[in-house]
Write a protein that holds these residues in place. Structure first.
Motif, PDB file in Angstrom:
ATOM      1  N   CYS A 221       0.673  -1.219   0.344  1.00 49.72           N
ATOM      2  CA  CYS A 221       0.031   0.147   0.058  1.00 49.72           C
ATOM      3  C   CYS A 221       0.867   1.219   0.071  1.00 49.72           C
ATOM      4  O   CYS A 221       1.910   1.455   0.680  1.00 49.72           O
ATOM      5  CB  CYS A 221      -0.881  -0.174   1.231  1.00 49.72           C
ATOM      6  SG  CYS A 221      -1.930   1.662   1.330  1.00 49.72           S
ATOM      7  N   CYS A 225      -2.155   5.345   5.227  1.00 54.60           N
ATOM      8  CA  CYS A 225      -3.508   5.130   5.383  1.00 54.60           C
ATOM      9  C   CYS A 225      -4.116   4.961   6.914  1.00 54.60           C
ATOM     10  O   CYS A 225      -4.908   4.438   7.108  1.00 54.60           O
ATOM     11  CB  CYS A 225      -4.067   3.632   4.688  1.00 54.60           C
ATOM     12  SG  CYS A 225      -3.373   2.439   4.705  1.00 54.60           S
ATOM     13  N   HIS A 229      -0.467   0.835   7.818  1.00 55.99           N
ATOM     14  CA  HIS A 229      -0.259   1.031   6.481  1.00 55.99           C
ATOM     15  C   HIS A 229       0.931   0.186   5.890  1.00 55.99           C
ATOM     16  O   HIS A 229       0.615  -0.286   5.073  1.00 55.99           O
ATOM     17  CB  HIS A 229       0.123   2.517   6.394  1.00 55.99           C
ATOM     18  CG  HIS A 229       0.731   2.974   5.195  1.00 55.99           C
ATOM     19  ND1 HIS A 229       0.251   2.885   3.793  1.00 55.99           N
ATOM     20  CD2 HIS A 229       1.965   3.409   4.933  1.00 55.99           C
ATOM     21  CE1 HIS A 229       1.060   3.097   3.153  1.00 55.99           C
ATOM     22  NE2 HIS A 229       2.066   3.540   3.672  1.00 55.99           N
TER      23      HIS A 229
HETATM   24 CU   LIG Z   1      -3.391   1.491   2.955  1.00 58.70          CU
END
Ligand SMILES: [Cu+2]
Length: 271
Positions: A221, A225, A229
């Motif tokens: 990713c 986030c 993450h």
């Molecule tokens: Cu993420």
């Protein structure tokens, strides 16, 4: 002698097996496995890098020259000049030209990536806090893909990159990836395919790749986030057509979407 040969051989073999993920002391990109990534790597190596090196060397040379040539002991009365039209035009024009030289091939690659050819397979990736969900819309398959914790890894499985359910795609086929998220921003990125797209809640981004080599490829990713993450990796296994057909049959049984019941449908429709 035999021992050294063995170590060299082991090193060669081990680097070969790890080709599609980050390596210790790695310089540059991960090995390319798609034409798109090959174009990006060539653009970087043949056009960007020489320009960057030339500019850095030139500026370094200028600084050294100025330090020596105009030092106080050599040049006690400095010049009072503040403007020079010729120099000012040149140092605006030359950087502009350099940018144009870089922009032309860059946009070519960008537009090529943006035009999705006719897809053989469509995969939808959905970002969640903190794992990925995958859907094969044409095959009625839906599954979740979680990272495997360090103490549960098997031999040869890379730390922080291995997942329980991998995305499986056939080799040399155009794979269209629809990317979205269910909570916050994520980004689906796979360096070997030259793919990186934001996963935005409420909207679907598209990208594509055509993997040219059978193997396992790792990504992560790539949009901050939340707290985990770093623990929502992406694993794509590229297989032959026959292996894909076998996987598909198994996956259809294992991951089949529950058909929606009539009651649920009525509930949804009344909303
Ligand atoms: Cu993420």
């Amino acid at each position: 002698m035999k021992k050294i040969l063995f170590i060299v051989l082991a090193l060669i073999l081990s680097t070969h097996a790890w080709a599609n993920q980050p390596k210790n002391w790695q310089l540059g990109f991960q090995d390319s496995a798609s034409q798109g990534m090959t174009e990006i790597v060539n653009f970087h190596n043949d056009i960007l890098l020489p320009i960057i090196i030339a500019i850095s060397v030139f500026v370094l040379f200028l600084m050294i020259y100025v330090c020596i040539r105009f030092r106080e002991s050599k040049n006690p009365n400095p010049s009072k000049t503040t403007h020079n039209v010729a120099v000012e035009v040149l140092w605006t024009l030359i950087p502009c030209l350099i940018l144009i030289v870089m922009a032309v091939p860059s946009f070519k690659i960008l537009y090529k990536q943006d035009t999705i050819p006719k897809a053989d397979i469509t995969v939808k990736a959905i970002g969640y806090q903190w794992y990925w969900g995958y859907e094969y819309p044409d095959e009625n398959i839906l599954f979740e893909s979680y990272m495997i914790k360090e103490d549960e890894l098997k031999e040869d499985q890379p730390r922080l990159l291995t997942v329980d359910n991998e995305v499986v795609v056939p080799v040399n086929k155009v794979v269209k990836v629809l990317i979205t998220a269910n909570d916050v921003l994520h980004a689906w990125a796979l360096p070997s395919f030259g793919v990186k797209r934001d996963a935005v809640p409420g909207r679907i981004n598209e990208t594509w790749f055509k993997a040219e080599k059978v193997g396992t490829y790792y990504g992560q990713c790539s949009e901050l986030c939340g707290i985990q993450h770093a623990f929502m990796p992406i694993t794509v296994r590229v297989v032959t057509d026959e292996e894909y057909a076998i996987w598909l049959t198994e996956a259809k049984m294992k991951f089949a979407k529950e058909p929606i019941t009539e009651n649920e449908y009525k509930k949804l429709a009344s909303k």
